[in-house]
Design an enzyme around this catalytic site. Structure first.
Site, PDB file in Angstrom:
ATOM      1  CG  ASN A 157      -6.887  -3.386   4.874  1.00  0.00           C
ATOM      2  OD1 ASN A 157      -6.386  -2.477   5.528  1.00  0.00           O
ATOM      3  ND2 ASN A 157      -6.175  -4.357   4.360  1.00  0.00           N
ATOM      4  N   GLY A 233      -0.888   1.482   3.628  1.00  0.00           N
ATOM      5  CA  GLY A 233      -1.791   1.733   2.505  1.00  0.00           C
ATOM      6  C   GLY A 233      -1.161   1.278   1.211  1.00  0.00           C
ATOM      7  CB  SER A 234      -2.165   1.883  -2.247  1.00  0.00           C
ATOM      8  OG  SER A 234      -2.225   3.286  -2.205  1.00  0.00           O
ATOM      9  CD  GLU A 253       4.560  -2.340   7.871  1.00  0.00           C
ATOM     10  OE1 GLU A 253       4.478  -3.339   7.126  1.00  0.00           O
ATOM     11  OE2 GLU A 253       5.466  -2.187   8.703  1.00  0.00           O
ATOM     12  CG  LEU A 254       4.026   0.520   1.062  1.00  0.00           C
ATOM     13  CD1 LEU A 254       4.991   1.018   0.017  1.00  0.00           C
ATOM     14  CD2 LEU A 254       3.056   1.612   1.464  1.00  0.00           C
ATOM     15  CB  CYS A 287      -1.672  -5.965   3.238  1.00  0.00           C
ATOM     16  SG  CYS A 287      -1.603  -6.373   4.965  1.00  0.00           S
ATOM     17  CD  GLU A 381      -2.419  -4.725  -2.519  1.00  0.00           C
ATOM     18  OE1 GLU A 381      -2.333  -3.515  -2.770  1.00  0.00           O
ATOM     19  OE2 GLU A 381      -2.308  -5.194  -1.376  1.00  0.00           O
TER      20      GLU A 381
HETATM   21  P1  NAP Z   1      -4.733   4.045   0.243  1.00  0.00           P
HETATM   22  O1  NAP Z   1      -5.709   4.453  -0.783  1.00  0.00           O
HETATM   23  O2  NAP Z   1      -3.293   4.146  -0.069  1.00  0.00           O
HETATM   24  O3  NAP Z   1      -5.072   4.923   1.548  1.00  0.00           O
HETATM   25  C1  NAP Z   1      -4.372   4.745   2.740  1.00  0.00           C
HETATM   26  C2  NAP Z   1      -4.434   6.043   3.520  1.00  0.00           C
HETATM   27  O4  NAP Z   1      -3.694   7.040   2.824  1.00  0.00           O
HETATM   28  C3  NAP Z   1      -5.841   6.588   3.685  1.00  0.00           C
HETATM   29  O5  NAP Z   1      -5.967   7.176   4.956  1.00  0.00           O
HETATM   30  C4  NAP Z   1      -5.895   7.637   2.604  1.00  0.00           C
HETATM   31  O6  NAP Z   1      -6.848   8.649   2.838  1.00  0.00           O
HETATM   32  C5  NAP Z   1      -4.503   8.200   2.680  1.00  0.00           C
HETATM   33  N1  NAP Z   1      -4.096   8.959   1.496  1.00  0.00           N
HETATM   34  C6  NAP Z   1      -4.534   8.845   0.218  1.00  0.00           C
HETATM   35  N2  NAP Z   1      -3.894   9.735  -0.571  1.00  0.00           N
HETATM   36  C7  NAP Z   1      -3.028  10.412   0.220  1.00  0.00           C
HETATM   37  C8  NAP Z   1      -2.075  11.446   0.004  1.00  0.00           C
HETATM   38  N3  NAP Z   1      -1.870  11.947  -1.216  1.00  0.00           N
HETATM   39  N4  NAP Z   1      -1.367  11.896   1.053  1.00  0.00           N
HETATM   40  C9  NAP Z   1      -1.544  11.382   2.286  1.00  0.00           C
HETATM   41  N5  NAP Z   1      -2.437  10.394   2.559  1.00  0.00           N
HETATM   42  C10 NAP Z   1      -3.159   9.919   1.538  1.00  0.00           C
HETATM   43  O7  NAP Z   1      -4.986   2.549   0.728  1.00  0.00           O
HETATM   44  P2  NAP Z   1      -6.359   1.836   1.065  1.00  0.00           P
HETATM   45  O8  NAP Z   1      -7.101   1.593  -0.202  1.00  0.00           O
HETATM   46  O9  NAP Z   1      -7.049   2.512   2.197  1.00  0.00           O
HETATM   47  O10 NAP Z   1      -5.811   0.445   1.639  1.00  0.00           O
HETATM   48  C11 NAP Z   1      -5.463  -0.601   0.828  1.00  0.00           C
HETATM   49  C12 NAP Z   1      -3.970  -0.703   0.657  1.00  0.00           C
HETATM   50  O11 NAP Z   1      -3.334  -0.792   1.932  1.00  0.00           O
HETATM   51  C13 NAP Z   1      -3.556  -1.951  -0.075  1.00  0.00           C
HETATM   52  O12 NAP Z   1      -2.539  -1.643  -0.988  1.00  0.00           O
HETATM   53  C14 NAP Z   1      -3.032  -2.850   1.028  1.00  0.00           C
HETATM   54  O13 NAP Z   1      -2.127  -3.836   0.628  1.00  0.00           O
HETATM   55  C15 NAP Z   1      -2.394  -1.862   1.925  1.00  0.00           C
HETATM   56  N6  NAP Z   1      -2.232  -2.433   3.254  1.00  0.00           N
HETATM   57  C16 NAP Z   1      -0.975  -2.805   3.678  1.00  0.00           C
HETATM   58  C17 NAP Z   1      -0.809  -3.391   4.920  1.00  0.00           C
HETATM   59  C18 NAP Z   1       0.536  -3.782   5.438  1.00  0.00           C
HETATM   60  O14 NAP Z   1       0.665  -3.940   6.653  1.00  0.00           O
HETATM   61  N7  NAP Z   1       1.539  -3.943   4.600  1.00  0.00           N
HETATM   62  C19 NAP Z   1      -1.926  -3.601   5.718  1.00  0.00           C
HETATM   63  C20 NAP Z   1      -3.177  -3.219   5.245  1.00  0.00           C
HETATM   64  C21 NAP Z   1      -3.319  -2.625   4.019  1.00  0.00           C
HETATM   65  P3  NAP Z   1      -8.262   8.647   2.045  1.00  0.00           P
HETATM   66  O15 NAP Z   1      -8.960   7.407   2.484  1.00  0.00           O
HETATM   67  O16 NAP Z   1      -8.877   9.900   2.533  1.00  0.00           O
HETATM   68  O17 NAP Z   1      -7.951   8.648   0.583  1.00  0.00           O
END
Ligand code: NAP
Length: 479
Positions: A157, A233-234, A253-254, A287, A381
């Site tokens: 994002n 990420g998530s 940071e979730l 997020c 979320e």
């Molecule tokens: P995501 O699906 O959790 O992916 C985040 C990263 O993790 C991607 O690079 C993804 O790679 C990787 N990943 C997925 N499965 C993995 C595994 N088993 N082992 C290691 N890495 C893995 O999150 P997203 O959909 O990209 O982003 C949205 C989420 O991020 C939301 O929940 C949002 O709230 C959160 N977020 C939090 C913040 C904060 O600062 N708190 C800021 C921004 C976003 P792939 O893309 O290859 O699957």
């Protein structure tokens, strides 16, 4: 989808651009057009990237702070010069409306500038050992040493700025990085690698490996030469990573379902457009996107009317069009999920006051009223342009609703009453409380992070550097 020829990208490892054995086609979430052929790194390439990073450790560690700062300054100015190009990449691969994308590039510039400044003030303290009997005539001080290879795993994002929040402080502290960007946003990571190369970052200090997180993530996180995992990420992925990281330092940071409280006596005129921005900027895929609004009953009808009016005026369309406010969600699957969640809320008794329909992958900005707490759009979320507005009869009731969540990133309250403001600051269980602003506010040097399932650790350059360094104590015995 078009069949036009697209560029074949390369992995960036040890300062070299390397072909991979497997590739996948990246497509635009808005138009479906092909944007590039993206390498799918294999386990050997992950291992190579980590080893190259580890080889660069001594070089980086010995680089004086002013040189690390100069490289980061240079990266900031290169991003600034190439704002249009960078914003275009964000619009194409992430579907980020162009104006919002330019805003992200400006923040990326700021983040690298802050990193450059912080590189010059990483220091320890002196400890008066003679405060303890037996400690006489000893001089003690602490230093902060770089932790070692940092594995950075980032979401789709904010493909430039959230990466900057990991690469910037890592370089400032003298740590090499292996970056694994989200599969949907690899082009901005390659763009960063080119900028880092041009800015004179030593070979191996930044490595970019692309591929599916679920396949290569484990190898990165479990690699013995990786000393820290910084993940945004998530929650599901973050929690699983932490369980695999063992004793490695982890920053997570979730997600969140961020909330805002609106007290009676507040001028709706003054706050409505800001609330609409908080709810729908980048299609709600932020997020700290504003997902839940609790409005005092004295103001509720007026607030809802103005909010719905303003929502209906948003421009939907192509992310490359400067006038677009809301564009496509990141995937078709997310559109389906969001529609199901809206349906569920309505079957639980909510009123659909705006939106709910789709055009391609664009979900129209959606406002739900009177939503039950157990509906997914409230307690999970939503990560889509959906906001709920519920009526409360007291601020205490609103605070209870805000806290009744698995998440706790940021929360906001608009109030004219200073006692209410202080009470809310005390009682809201989140990482950051915003008085008279939306929870979506962030500038890049502030401490940022959550409690509960929103994560552990803080970003914001100074705070990230604390996480990315280890304290060492030195004692001179003068006896
Ligand atoms: P995501 O699906 O959790 O992916 C985040 C990263 O993790 C991607 O690079 C993804 O790679 C990787 N990943 C997925 N499965 C993995 C595994 N088993 N082992 C290691 N890495 C893995 O999150 P997203 O959909 O990209 O982003 C949205 C989420 O991020 C939301 O929940 C949002 O709230 C959160 N977020 C939090 C913040 C904060 O600062 N708190 C800021 C921004 C976003 P792939 O893309 O290859 O699957």
């Amino acid at each position: 989808m078009t069949t036009k020829q697209v560029k074949k990208e390369k992995l960036f490892i040890g300062g070299e651009w390397l072909e991979a054995s497997e590739y996948t086609t990246l497509t635009s979430p808005y138009s479906g057009e092909a944007l590039g052929e993206i390498p799918l790194a294999q386990l050997e390439e992950i291992d190579k990237a980590v080893r190259e990073a580890d080889n660069a450790r001594e070089t980086l560690r010995k680089l004086p702070a002013h040189e690390r700062a100069a490289i980061l300054e240079k990266m900031a100015s290169l991003f600034e010069e190439r704002t249009e190009e960078a914003a275009r990449i964000l619009a194409l691969e992430a579907g980020k409306p162009f104006t919002t994308a330019k805003g992200e590039v400006a923040r990326t510039v700021a983040t690298y500038k802050f990193a450059a400044e912080e590189a010059k003030r990483i220091h320890g303290e002196t400890i008066p050992l003679n405060a303890a009997p037996g400690g006489e005539n000893r001089v003690a001080y602490t230093v902060r040493e770089p932790i070692g290879v940092v594995a950075a795993i980032t979401p789709f994002n904010f493909p430039l700025n959230l990466v900057a929040h990991k690469v910037g402080p890592a370089i400032a502290a003298g740590n090499p990085v292996v970056l694994k960007p989200a599969s949907q946003t690899p082009l901005s990571a390659f763009f960063l690698a080119k900028i880092a190369e041009e800015a004179g970052l030593p070979k191996g200090a930044l490595n970019v490996v692309t591929g599916k997180g679920s396949i290569i993530g484990d190898a990165l996180v479990k690699h013995p030469l990786v000393k820290m995992v910084t993940f945004t990420g998530s929650p599901a992925v973050g929690i699983a990573l932490r369980n695999k990281a063992g004793l490695k330092r982890t920053t997570l940071e979730l997600g969140s379902n961020s909330a805002l409280i609106v007290d009676k006596g507040v001028s709706t005129e003054k706050i409505i457009s800001r609330c609409i921005t908080g709810a729908f900027a980048y299609q709600g895929q932020v997020c700290i996107s504003l997902q839940r609004i609790y409005v005092h009953e004295d103001l509720y009808d007026e607030f809802v009317e103005k909010f719905v009016d303003g929502t209906k005026k948003l421009n939907l369309g192509d992310p490359l069009d400067e006038k677009t406010d809301v564009s496509a969600l990141i995937s078709e699957g997310d559109v389906d999920r969001a529609k199901q969640w809206i349906q569920e809320a309505v079957s639980n008794g909510a009123t659909l006051a705006a939106g709910g329909e789709t055009t391609g992958n664009i979900l129209h900005p959606t406002v739900l009223l009177n939503v039950a707490n157990e509906s997914k759009v409230s307690c999970q979320e939503v990560f889509a342009p959906i906001v709920l507005i519920n009526k409360v009869s007291s601020i205490k009731e609103a605070i209870d609703y805000v806290n009744d969540s698995d998440y706790g990133l940021q929360a906001g309250i608009y109030t004219e009453n200073v006692h209410t403001a202080f009470d809310a600051a005390d009682q809201l269980h989140v990482g950051g409380v915003l008085i008279n602003d939306i929870p979506t506010f962030r500038v890049d040097h502030m401490p940022y992070g959550g409690v509960k399932e929103s994560g552990t650790g803080r970003e914001g350059l100074k705070y990230a550097i604390e996480e990315m360094t280890e304290m060492k104590l030195v004692i001179f015995n003068r006896n």
